[in-house]
Design a protein around this motif. Structure first.
Motif, PDB file in Angstrom:
ATOM      1  N   UNK A  15       0.830  -1.203   0.000  1.00 42.73           N
ATOM      2  CA  UNK A  15       0.000   0.000   0.000  1.00 42.73           C
ATOM      3  C   UNK A  15       0.864   1.252   0.000  1.00 42.73           C
ATOM      4  N   UNK A  16       1.917   1.224   0.796  1.00 41.21           N
ATOM      5  CA  UNK A  16       2.813   2.373   0.871  1.00 41.21           C
ATOM      6  C   UNK A  16       3.509   2.644  -0.443  1.00 41.21           C
ATOM      7  N   UNK A  17       3.960   1.591  -1.109  1.00 40.39           N
ATOM      8  CA  UNK A  17       4.621   1.765  -2.405  1.00 40.39           C
ATOM      9  C   UNK A  17       3.661   2.344  -3.436  1.00 40.39           C
ATOM     10  N   UNK A  18       2.434   1.843  -3.440  1.00 43.59           N
ATOM     11  CA  UNK A  18       1.439   2.343  -4.386  1.00 43.59           C
ATOM     12  C   UNK A  18       1.116   3.806  -4.101  1.00 43.59           C
ATOM     13  N   UNK A  19       0.919   4.127  -2.842  1.00 38.50           N
ATOM     14  CA  UNK A  19       0.582   5.498  -2.460  1.00 38.50           C
ATOM     15  C   UNK A  19       1.722   6.450  -2.806  1.00 38.50           C
ATOM     16  N   UNK A  29       3.093  15.871  -2.619  1.00 36.19           N
ATOM     17  CA  UNK A  29       4.177  15.511  -1.697  1.00 36.19           C
ATOM     18  C   UNK A  29       3.659  14.865  -0.423  1.00 36.19           C
ATOM     19  N   UNK A  30       2.493  15.288   0.029  1.00 40.42           N
ATOM     20  CA  UNK A  30       1.931  14.711   1.255  1.00 40.42           C
ATOM     21  C   UNK A  30       1.629  13.230   1.055  1.00 40.42           C
ATOM     22  N   UNK A  31       1.032  12.889  -0.087  1.00 34.37           N
ATOM     23  CA  UNK A  31       0.704  11.491  -0.368  1.00 34.37           C
ATOM     24  C   UNK A  31       1.978  10.663  -0.489  1.00 34.37           C
ATOM     25  N   UNK A  32       2.996  11.239  -1.098  1.00 33.72           N
ATOM     26  CA  UNK A  32       4.282  10.556  -1.231  1.00 33.72           C
ATOM     27  C   UNK A  32       4.863  10.265   0.154  1.00 33.72           C
ATOM     28  N   UNK A  33       4.803  11.252   1.034  1.00 30.28           N
ATOM     29  CA  UNK A  33       5.326  11.081   2.392  1.00 30.28           C
ATOM     30  C   UNK A  33       4.517  10.041   3.166  1.00 30.28           C
ATOM     31  N   UNK A  34       3.203  10.049   3.004  1.00 26.82           N
ATOM     32  CA  UNK A  34       2.358   9.057   3.669  1.00 26.82           C
ATOM     33  C   UNK A  34       2.703   7.651   3.183  1.00 26.82           C
ATOM     34  N   UNK A  35       2.968   7.521   1.893  1.00 27.44           N
ATOM     35  CA  UNK A  35       3.357   6.231   1.340  1.00 27.44           C
ATOM     36  C   UNK A  35       4.655   5.729   1.930  1.00 27.44           C
ATOM     37  N   UNK A  36       5.608   6.633   2.062  1.00 28.53           N
ATOM     38  CA  UNK A  36       6.890   6.250   2.666  1.00 28.53           C
ATOM     39  C   UNK A  36       6.693   5.831   4.119  1.00 28.53           C
TER      40      UNK A  36
END
Length: 57
Positions: A15-19, A29-36
């Motif tokens: 899920x994190x990789x997809x997000x 950038x927020x979604x990228x950070x949440x994914x990480x």
């Protein structure tokens, strides 16, 4: 129970990789950070399970 936790770790990582990927594509950038963060959470859960497995054997 251990198998359940391992599968949760894999799901969180996926899920994190997809997000993260979606966040990069749309420039969020927020979604990228949440994914990480989700990937890190999955990594931590997986490391905990591996440690538990090492002490069981």
């Amino acid at each position: 129970m251990s198998g359940e936790q391992k599968s949760k770790a894999h799901v969180e990582q996926a899920k994190g990789k997809a997000k993260e990927a979606i966040g990069r594509v749309v420039g969020n950038e927020r979604m990228t950070a949440e994914g990480r963060a989700e990937q890190a959470k999955g990594d931590a859960r997986q490391a905990k399970e591996k440690t538990k497995d090492a002490f069981r054997h």
